[in-house]
Design a protein around this motif. Structure first.
Motif, PDB file in Angstrom:
ATOM      1  N   ASN A   1      21.363   7.164  67.993  1.00  0.00           N
ATOM      2  CA  ASN A   1      21.228   7.488  69.418  1.00  0.00           C
ATOM      3  C   ASN A   1      22.264   7.233  70.452  1.00  0.00           C
ATOM      4  N   CYS A   2      23.322   6.810  69.841  1.00  0.00           N
ATOM      5  CA  CYS A   2      24.500   6.310  70.587  1.00  0.00           C
ATOM      6  C   CYS A   2      25.293   7.512  71.242  1.00  0.00           C
ATOM      7  N   PRO A   3      25.260   7.823  72.592  1.00  0.00           N
ATOM      8  CA  PRO A   3      25.930   8.902  73.049  1.00  0.00           C
ATOM      9  C   PRO A   3      27.096   9.588  72.586  1.00  0.00           C
ATOM     10  N   ILE A   4      28.046   8.425  72.408  1.00  0.00           N
ATOM     11  CA  ILE A   4      29.720   8.679  72.044  1.00  0.00           C
ATOM     12  C   ILE A   4      29.411   9.124  70.457  1.00  0.00           C
ATOM     13  N   ARG A   5      28.547   8.509  69.729  1.00  0.00           N
ATOM     14  CA  ARG A   5      28.647   8.762  68.337  1.00  0.00           C
ATOM     15  C   ARG A   5      28.120  10.359  68.187  1.00  0.00           C
ATOM     16  N   ILE A   6      27.114  10.894  68.970  1.00  0.00           N
ATOM     17  CA  ILE A   6      26.546  12.141  68.961  1.00  0.00           C
ATOM     18  C   ILE A   6      27.925  13.056  69.350  1.00  0.00           C
ATOM     19  N   GLN A   7      28.585  12.714  70.241  1.00  0.00           N
ATOM     20  CA  GLN A   7      29.859  13.497  70.913  1.00  0.00           C
ATOM     21  C   GLN A   7      30.772  13.657  69.701  1.00  0.00           C
ATOM     22  N   ILE A   8      31.151  12.530  68.924  1.00  0.00           N
ATOM     23  CA  ILE A   8      31.975  12.431  67.839  1.00  0.00           C
ATOM     24  C   ILE A   8      31.909  13.356  66.811  1.00  0.00           C
ATOM     25  N   GLU A   9      30.406  13.136  66.595  1.00  0.00           N
ATOM     26  CA  GLU A   9      29.856  14.051  65.296  1.00  0.00           C
ATOM     27  C   GLU A   9      29.670  15.646  65.750  1.00  0.00           C
ATOM     28  N   GLN A  10      29.440  16.014  66.858  1.00  0.00           N
ATOM     29  CA  GLN A  10      29.857  17.252  67.483  1.00  0.00           C
ATOM     30  C   GLN A  10      31.066  17.855  67.127  1.00  0.00           C
ATOM     31  N   HIS A  11      32.361  17.064  67.386  1.00  0.00           N
ATOM     32  CA  HIS A  11      33.478  17.405  67.291  1.00  0.00           C
ATOM     33  C   HIS A  11      33.895  17.416  65.595  1.00  0.00           C
TER      34      HIS A  11
ATOM     35  N   PRO B   1      38.738  15.243  72.515  1.00  0.00           N
ATOM     36  CA  PRO B   1      38.863  14.897  73.899  1.00  0.00           C
ATOM     37  C   PRO B   1      37.455  14.561  74.531  1.00  0.00           C
ATOM     38  N   ILE B   2      37.224  13.029  74.198  1.00  0.00           N
ATOM     39  CA  ILE B   2      35.978  12.370  74.594  1.00  0.00           C
ATOM     40  C   ILE B   2      36.717  11.164  75.466  1.00  0.00           C
ATOM     41  N   SER B   3      36.134  10.950  76.486  1.00  0.00           N
ATOM     42  CA  SER B   3      36.664   9.760  77.281  1.00  0.00           C
ATOM     43  C   SER B   3      35.447   8.953  77.744  1.00  0.00           C
ATOM     44  N   PRO B   4      34.886   8.210  76.944  1.00  0.00           N
ATOM     45  CA  PRO B   4      33.804   7.219  77.273  1.00  0.00           C
ATOM     46  C   PRO B   4      33.820   6.443  78.441  1.00  0.00           C
ATOM     47  N   PRO B   5      32.855   6.518  79.479  1.00  0.00           N
ATOM     48  CA  PRO B   5      33.014   6.025  80.802  1.00  0.00           C
ATOM     49  C   PRO B   5      32.465   4.515  80.684  1.00  0.00           C
ATOM     50  N   ILE B   6      33.055   3.611  81.397  1.00  0.00           N
ATOM     51  CA  ILE B   6      32.412   2.498  81.640  1.00  0.00           C
ATOM     52  C   ILE B   6      32.367   2.445  83.192  1.00  0.00           C
ATOM     53  N   GLY B   7      31.005   1.852  83.653  1.00  0.00           N
ATOM     54  CA  GLY B   7      30.645   1.856  84.983  1.00  0.00           C
ATOM     55  C   GLY B   7      29.890   0.741  85.431  1.00  0.00           C
ATOM     56  N   LEU B   8      29.452   0.842  86.778  1.00  0.00           N
ATOM     57  CA  LEU B   8      28.612  -0.223  87.263  1.00  0.00           C
ATOM     58  C   LEU B   8      27.333   0.486  87.360  1.00  0.00           C
ATOM     59  N   LEU B   9      26.223  -0.115  86.941  1.00  0.00           N
ATOM     60  CA  LEU B   9      24.678   0.371  86.901  1.00  0.00           C
ATOM     61  C   LEU B   9      24.049  -0.736  87.909  1.00  0.00           C
ATOM     62  N   THR B  10      23.492  -0.056  88.915  1.00  0.00           N
ATOM     63  CA  THR B  10      22.737  -0.651  89.934  1.00  0.00           C
ATOM     64  C   THR B  10      21.238  -0.118  90.312  1.00  0.00           C
ATOM     65  N   ASN B  11      20.418  -0.873  90.611  1.00  0.00           N
ATOM     66  CA  ASN B  11      19.132  -0.424  91.228  1.00  0.00           C
ATOM     67  C   ASN B  11      19.261   0.101  92.405  1.00  0.00           C
TER      68      ASN B  11
END
Length: 299
Positions: free
Chosen positions: A196-206, A260-270
């Motif tokens: 269920n990891c989004p980055i893993r899914i993208q990697i496998e697609q490529h 060409p995958i650039s995983p984001p790191i970001g701020l998650l707030t409510n």
């Protein structure tokens, strides 16, 4: 009943006279007498026995004991409020994902807690979706993570985009390469994060577009453990540069040309919590600055 009236009574008892209490509190003696009279009226009891010497009644002795406890608690609260206003106390609850939890946060936190020694920080290390749910449940104040599944109540602001590299054992045939393409990885066993990891899914697609679906793989839930399995040549790992910024001895990091995958790191707030206190804002600013500085170094 006002707190200053209670403090007046307590000072009168400690100093032994109305006159000395007036000097300590910088009030006139009539003011002291008026406050004691008002306190007795509010409590509907007599606190002092009337006479030439200052002597407490039974009710006065009981009230004196409770007044001392109340004043001590008030002073602690007063200091705490002062510290909060000046950003020196309080509790920050942060959610954060790997690898930032292990490789980034400790560096920032060390200096931050030196600057704010009375502050407490609780850290929850979770994936982005878990951080998102904990934010909804009020278990954390904010999170630093990859992009989670969209939830209406939460807001995600990416402030850094990572790159992906191949990690292999130093004994691997590809270890001497300065770069690779996905086609070079046809016969490899890939060590992946959960499905269920989004980055893993993208990697496998490529990967499927480049080499088809006939490749070996294994799942390893701990992202920070990948390099230990790679070192033993169990498989290879495609993971973020941040995760492998500190390479394990016996492993090699190799850039991948056509991923060409650039995983984001970001701020998650409510979005319900629009305004953080100044200390929390400072903490967030320092985290973002760390990644901004890293971005400048990469550029």
């Amino acid at each position: 009943m006002e707190f200053r009236t209670i403090k007046t009574f307590y000072t009168v008892v400690n100093t032994g006279s109305f006159q000395r209490a007036a000097e300590v509190l910088n009030y006139s003696q009539p003011t002291i007498s008026m406050r004691i009279k008002q306190l007795e009226q509010d409590l509907d009891v007599q606190l002092f026995e009337r006479g030439k010497t200052l002597k407490l009644t039974h009710a006065g002795r009981l009230f004196y004991e409770r007044a001392g406890q109340l004043i001590a608690q008030y002073e602690v609260l007063d200091h705490t409020i002062f510290d909060l206003k000046n950003g020196n106390a309080g509790l920050i609850k942060i959610g954060i994902s790997e690898p930032s939890a292990s490789l980034v946060l400790p560096q920032i936190l060390k200096q931050f807690l030196t600057d704010f020694p009375k502050l407490m920080v609780n850290v929850s290390v979770d994936d982005a979706n878990t951080c998102s749910q904990k934010l909804i449940d009020g278990e954390i104040d904010f999170a630093i993570c990859g992009e989670p599944e969209l939830i209406l109540e939460n807001f995600y602001f990416p402030f850094f985009h990572d790159t992906l590299d191949l990690i292999v054992s130093e004994n691997h045939p590809l270890a001497s390469r300065t770069s690779v393409e996905l086609l070079d990885l046809r016969d490899e066993c890939f060590i992946f994060t959960p499905a269920n990891c989004p980055i893993r899914i993208q990697i496998e697609q490529h990967l499927k577009r480049a080499i088809g679906s006939d490749y070996k793989k294994m799942e390893l839930t701990s992202s920070m453990s990948h390099k230990y399995f790679v070192r033993e040549n169990v498989g290879v790992s495609i993971f973020t540069s941040t995760a492998h910024s500190e390479l394990l001895e016996g492993t090699v990091r190799i850039p991948i040309k056509n991923l060409p995958i650039s995983p984001p790191i970001g701020l998650l707030t409510n979005q319900k919590e629009k305004d953080f206190d100044s200390t929390t804002k400072e903490f967030i600013d320092r985290i973002i600055y760390y990644f901004d500085d890293k971005k400048r170094q990469l550029d």
